[in-house]
Design a protein around this motif. Structure first.
Motif, mmCIF file in Angstrom:
data_model
loop_
_atom_site.group_PDB
_atom_site.id
_atom_site.type_symbol
_atom_site.label_atom_id
_atom_site.label_comp_id
_atom_site.label_asym_id
_atom_site.label_seq_id
_atom_site.Cartn_x
_atom_site.Cartn_y
_atom_site.Cartn_z
ATOM 1 N N ARG A 126 0.733 -1.376 -0.302
ATOM 2 C CA ARG A 126 0.167 0.449 -0.714
ATOM 3 C C ARG A 126 1.032 1.397 -0.096
ATOM 4 N N GLU A 127 1.789 1.114 0.999
ATOM 5 C CA GLU A 127 2.470 2.576 0.846
ATOM 6 C C GLU A 127 3.281 2.610 -0.234
ATOM 7 N N ARG A 130 1.345 3.724 -2.929
ATOM 8 C CA ARG A 130 1.525 5.081 -2.812
ATOM 9 C C ARG A 130 1.998 5.881 -3.300
ATOM 10 N N ARG A 131 3.416 5.519 -2.706
ATOM 11 C CA ARG A 131 4.519 6.608 -3.299
ATOM 12 C C ARG A 131 4.648 6.290 -4.204
ATOM 13 N N ALA A 134 2.246 8.905 -6.250
ATOM 14 C CA ALA A 134 2.167 10.013 -6.111
ATOM 15 C C ALA A 134 3.629 11.282 -7.290
ATOM 16 N N ALA A 157 -0.129 14.238 -0.599
ATOM 17 C CA ALA A 157 -0.840 12.761 -0.160
ATOM 18 C C ALA A 157 -2.228 13.172 0.094
ATOM 19 N N THR A 160 -4.025 11.227 -3.032
ATOM 20 C CA THR A 160 -3.811 10.072 -3.306
ATOM 21 C C THR A 160 -4.090 9.190 -2.462
ATOM 22 N N ALA A 161 -4.851 8.215 -3.440
ATOM 23 C CA ALA A 161 -6.139 7.305 -2.883
ATOM 24 C C ALA A 161 -5.807 5.685 -2.417
ATOM 25 N N ASP A 162 -6.087 4.879 -2.579
ATOM 26 C CA ASP A 162 -6.433 3.417 -2.695
ATOM 27 C C ASP A 162 -7.551 3.057 -3.077
ATOM 28 N N ALA A 173 -2.580 2.126 -6.438
ATOM 29 C CA ALA A 173 -2.982 3.528 -6.258
ATOM 30 C C ALA A 173 -3.405 4.307 -6.925
ATOM 31 N N ALA A 175 -2.999 9.122 -7.655
ATOM 32 C CA ALA A 175 -2.873 10.086 -7.266
ATOM 33 C C ALA A 175 -3.096 11.183 -8.376
ATOM 34 N N SER A 182 -10.981 12.505 -3.946
ATOM 35 C CA SER A 182 -10.693 11.368 -4.617
ATOM 36 C C SER A 182 -11.672 9.832 -5.510
#
Ligand SMILES: [Zn+2]
Length: 200
Positions: A126-127, A130-131, A134, A157, A160-162, A173, A175, A182
């Motif tokens: 997930r992290e 998202r990174r 973005a 941030a 940015t959505a899952d 994700a 962005a 989102s």
């Protein structure tokens, strides 16, 4: 509202090559592994179909510029070229069996999908996505001169959505820097394919 299109490697038919331009076709042909060729082919074709669904042109007529902002070679992030009207922002990602395309008329977008088993540690997906999403959106924003208030860390941030990939075992994700929230709508190609679950 941004639109997200999903497809599966199983749909990467050679017939789709006719939709691609010379640069995209050369890229597909240059790849050694069949799965890499399939993902590259499907990514380029899905992008064209997603744009043809919103623009008054056929998939093969969409003009895509892939000039790399670092070196000028045609391997950069795709940018739509439209005569006379502002073109939508787009982003493409693929991993494992999934290909995803995001389109937004409101501002730079970044989309990322990763098969969890390809990532360095369990639970990092997930992290990671998202990174990546973005980063893609902010890189596109800088390229297009949109690096304004929307590009602060907090604004990115918030934008940015899952995403919920249509297959299990993937993280994704989106962005979307120009959208007011989102929310997004999801489509699958071919129509009727929904992966393992509903793709909403
Ligand atoms: Zn380059």
């Amino acid at each position: 509202m941004a639109v997200v299109w999903w497809s599966s490697l199983a749909a990467a038919d050679r017939d789709l090559l006719a939709m691609l331009d010379d640069t995209e076709r050369a890229r597909v042909e240059s790849l050694e592994r069949a799965a890499d060729r399939g993902r590259s082919l499907l990514g380029a074709a899905l992008l064209r179909m997603a744009l043809a669904a919103r623009l008054p042109v056929g998939p093969a007529e969409v003009v895509i510029d892939r000039t790399c902002i670092e070196c000028g070679a045609p391997h950069g992030a795709p940018r739509v070229v439209l005569a006379g009207t502002p073109a939508p922002w787009v982003s493409v990602s693929h991993s494992g069996l999934l290909v995803v395309v995001a389109v937004s008329e409101r501002g730079p977008v970044g989309v990322d999908v990763q098969r969890e088993s390809d990532l360095p540690g369990p639970g990092t997906g997930r992290e990671w996505v998202r990174r990546e999403a973005a980063l893609k959106a902010t890189t596109a924003a800088r390229r297009d001169g949109h690096a304004t208030a929307r590009c602060t860390a907090a604004a990115v941030a918030a934008a940015t959505a899952d995403l919920r990939p249509p297959l299990a075992g993937y993280a994704a994700a989106l962005a979307a820097l120009g959208e007011s929230d989102s929310r997004h709508s999801a489509r699958c190609w071919p129509a009727g394919w929904t992966g393992e679950g509903a793709a909403s």
